[in-house]
Each structure stands twice: as structure tokens, then as C-alpha cells.
Motif scaffolding. Sequence first.
Motif, mmCIF file in Angstrom:
data_model
loop_
_atom_site.group_PDB
_atom_site.id
_atom_site.type_symbol
_atom_site.label_atom_id
_atom_site.label_comp_id
_atom_site.label_asym_id
_atom_site.label_seq_id
_atom_site.Cartn_x
_atom_site.Cartn_y
_atom_site.Cartn_z
ATOM 1 N N ALA A 1 -1.323 19.484 -13.306
ATOM 2 C CA ALA A 1 -1.322 19.545 -11.854
ATOM 3 C C ALA A 1 -2.923 19.344 -11.397
ATOM 4 C CB ALA A 1 -1.112 20.807 -11.228
ATOM 5 N N THR A 2 -2.798 18.254 -10.602
ATOM 6 C CA THR A 2 -4.224 17.953 -9.894
ATOM 7 C C THR A 2 -4.509 18.199 -8.762
ATOM 8 O OG1 THR A 2 -3.155 15.746 -8.903
ATOM 9 C CG2 THR A 2 -3.720 15.707 -11.213
ATOM 10 N N VAL A 3 -5.585 17.892 -8.161
ATOM 11 C CA VAL A 3 -6.009 18.147 -6.933
ATOM 12 C C VAL A 3 -5.242 17.472 -5.787
ATOM 13 C CG1 VAL A 3 -8.461 18.612 -7.550
ATOM 14 C CG2 VAL A 3 -7.772 16.289 -6.732
ATOM 15 N N PHE A 4 -4.603 16.397 -6.181
ATOM 16 C CA PHE A 4 -3.622 15.962 -5.161
ATOM 17 C C PHE A 4 -2.200 16.655 -5.080
ATOM 18 C CE2 PHE A 4 -5.842 12.309 -7.298
ATOM 19 C CZ PHE A 4 -6.418 12.117 -6.296
ATOM 20 N N PHE B 1 1.007 -1.221 0.035
ATOM 21 C CA PHE B 1 0.047 -0.089 0.041
ATOM 22 C C PHE B 1 0.838 1.205 -0.034
ATOM 23 C CE2 PHE B 1 -2.338 3.307 2.079
ATOM 24 C CZ PHE B 1 -3.501 3.435 1.342
ATOM 25 N N ILE B 2 1.819 1.372 0.823
ATOM 26 C CA ILE B 2 2.674 2.349 0.888
ATOM 27 C C ILE B 2 3.386 2.578 -0.197
ATOM 28 C CG2 ILE B 2 4.637 3.791 2.315
ATOM 29 C CD1 ILE B 2 3.577 2.078 4.715
ATOM 30 N N ALA B 3 4.084 1.737 -0.893
ATOM 31 C CA ALA B 3 4.905 1.704 -2.050
ATOM 32 C C ALA B 3 3.994 1.994 -3.308
ATOM 33 C CB ALA B 3 5.422 0.246 -2.356
ATOM 34 N N ILE B 4 2.877 1.761 -3.443
ATOM 35 C CA ILE B 4 1.862 1.948 -4.478
ATOM 36 C C ILE B 4 1.771 3.410 -4.274
ATOM 37 C CG2 ILE B 4 -0.383 1.572 -5.697
ATOM 38 C CD1 ILE B 4 0.047 -1.295 -5.107
ATOM 39 N N THR B 5 1.043 3.966 -3.189
ATOM 40 C CA THR B 5 0.747 5.146 -3.006
ATOM 41 C C THR B 5 1.788 6.312 -3.162
ATOM 42 O OG1 THR B 5 0.512 5.113 -0.668
ATOM 43 C CG2 THR B 5 -1.590 4.559 -1.789
ATOM 44 N N GLY C 1 2.056 9.336 -5.584
ATOM 45 C CA GLY C 1 2.170 10.632 -5.028
ATOM 46 C C GLY C 1 3.201 11.247 -5.519
ATOM 47 N N GLY C 2 4.406 10.507 -5.719
ATOM 48 C CA GLY C 2 5.620 11.198 -6.063
ATOM 49 C C GLY C 2 5.485 11.588 -7.751
ATOM 50 N N VAL C 3 5.101 10.660 -8.450
ATOM 51 C CA VAL C 3 4.565 11.018 -9.888
ATOM 52 C C VAL C 3 3.820 12.122 -10.043
ATOM 53 C CG1 VAL C 3 3.762 10.040 -12.110
ATOM 54 C CG2 VAL C 3 5.230 8.500 -10.630
ATOM 55 N N ALA C 4 2.734 12.359 -9.232
ATOM 56 C CA ALA C 4 1.848 13.403 -9.526
ATOM 57 C C ALA C 4 2.538 14.635 -9.068
ATOM 58 C CB ALA C 4 0.737 13.319 -8.435
ATOM 59 N N LEU C 5 3.426 14.688 -8.006
ATOM 60 C CA LEU C 5 4.071 15.936 -7.732
ATOM 61 C C LEU C 5 5.062 16.341 -8.853
ATOM 62 C CD1 LEU C 5 4.695 15.503 -4.078
ATOM 63 C CD2 LEU C 5 3.184 16.731 -5.019
ATOM 64 N N ILE C 6 5.806 15.316 -9.423
ATOM 65 C CA ILE C 6 6.860 15.544 -10.247
ATOM 66 C C ILE C 6 6.085 15.951 -11.507
ATOM 67 C CG2 ILE C 6 8.453 14.479 -12.119
ATOM 68 C CD1 ILE C 6 9.007 12.206 -9.525
ATOM 69 N N VAL C 7 4.886 15.350 -12.315
ATOM 70 C CA VAL C 7 4.227 15.735 -13.322
ATOM 71 C C VAL C 7 3.638 17.061 -13.169
ATOM 72 C CG1 VAL C 7 2.267 15.258 -14.683
ATOM 73 C CG2 VAL C 7 4.186 13.445 -14.287
ATOM 74 N N LEU D 1 10.413 13.546 -6.145
ATOM 75 C CA LEU D 1 11.407 12.723 -6.476
ATOM 76 C C LEU D 1 11.702 11.917 -5.099
ATOM 77 C CD1 LEU D 1 13.860 14.599 -8.693
ATOM 78 C CD2 LEU D 1 12.652 12.520 -9.434
ATOM 79 N N ALA D 2 11.653 12.674 -4.112
ATOM 80 C CA ALA D 2 12.152 11.832 -2.763
ATOM 81 C C ALA D 2 10.929 10.879 -2.377
ATOM 82 C CB ALA D 2 12.281 12.907 -1.551
ATOM 83 N N LEU D 3 9.729 11.389 -2.401
ATOM 84 C CA LEU D 3 8.499 10.427 -2.157
ATOM 85 C C LEU D 3 8.556 9.471 -3.183
ATOM 86 C CD1 LEU D 3 5.962 10.033 -0.586
ATOM 87 C CD2 LEU D 3 4.717 11.421 -2.310
ATOM 88 N N LEU D 4 8.594 9.377 -4.421
ATOM 89 C CA LEU D 4 9.020 8.249 -5.300
ATOM 90 C C LEU D 4 10.294 7.418 -5.088
ATOM 91 C CD1 LEU D 4 7.958 6.773 -7.881
ATOM 92 C CD2 LEU D 4 9.451 8.588 -9.074
#
Length: 157
Positions: free
Chosen positions: A36-39, A14-18, A22-28, A59-62
Motif C-alpha cells: 500500500a502506498t501513500v496514494f 491523461f485521465i486514462a493513464i492516471t 490509480g485503479g492498480v494502486a488501489l487493487i494492489v 476495479l471501477a476506477l481502472l
Amino acid sequence: MRAIRIALMTVQSFIAITAALGGVALIVGTLLPSLATVFMPPLDYLAGSPFSSYLVPGLALLLVVGGTQAAALLLTLTRSPWSAVTSALAGFACLAWIFVQMIYIPFSVLQLVYAALGGIELALTMLTLGIWDQRRVTHRSTFVAASRSEPGRTHRV
């Protein structure tokens, strides 16, 4: 022990996937603001932080959070001797991410959820190592009663 291992792998998955999502959403969202999304949190949250965009945090999150969780999951799945060390590292990485995030970003229920998941991952890791083995736990009441029964006798705890 099997149930503990499955619970640990569930938390890690769960943590790995999310974290990866989340990391990809921040980078993109940083590289392509039109996507940019609501996330993606407001840039105002980065005021006072060492970051001017969400690229490095993404990048750190990912890589750090998601990557350590994925590595821990893989090593736990393959029953590697390194699985416990990697699982502990992944749990601490998740907690460190949340604690640092809480310095700059106002409280969110998600922070509480991921702090709990990081703690659960550490607890499950300790259980897989036998650190909380009930047969080895000495209860305080047993120790107190034993120490009062024979003065001068040393008791092994």
C-alpha cells in the motif's frame, strides 16, 4: 478543429493513464497491504460506504473510468463515428466517479482537477460536434434589438 481534437485526446490520455495507475494502486494496495502506498486513502474513508476495501472502487476506477477514457481515445484517434458518443460517456464517467467519491472522501484538490477535466472533455466533445459553432449562436442582444424593431413580426432564433 485539429487543435480541439488534439486537446480532447490529451485530456483523454491523461485521465486514462492516471485512472489506470490509480485503479492498480488501489487493487494492489488492497490485495497486498505491504505494498500500500501513500496514494491509497485511509480505510476510514470507506466508513458508511457499501465497500469494506478499495478492491471494487479500484476495479471501477481502472475499468470504468480508465477503460472508457482509453476507448474514447482510441476511437477519437481513429476518427471513428462513435468517438463523440464514447468521449461523452467517458467524460460523464469521470464526473460520476468524482461526484460519488466526494460523498465519502473529504475534499481534495485532485477532485477539483478531475471534475474540471471531465467537464473540459465534455466541452471539447461538444465543440467537435459543432454544438458551440459561433456562426450558429444567436446573441441575446441581437434578438432583443430585432424583436423591438418591428412589432408583430416573428423572428427566427
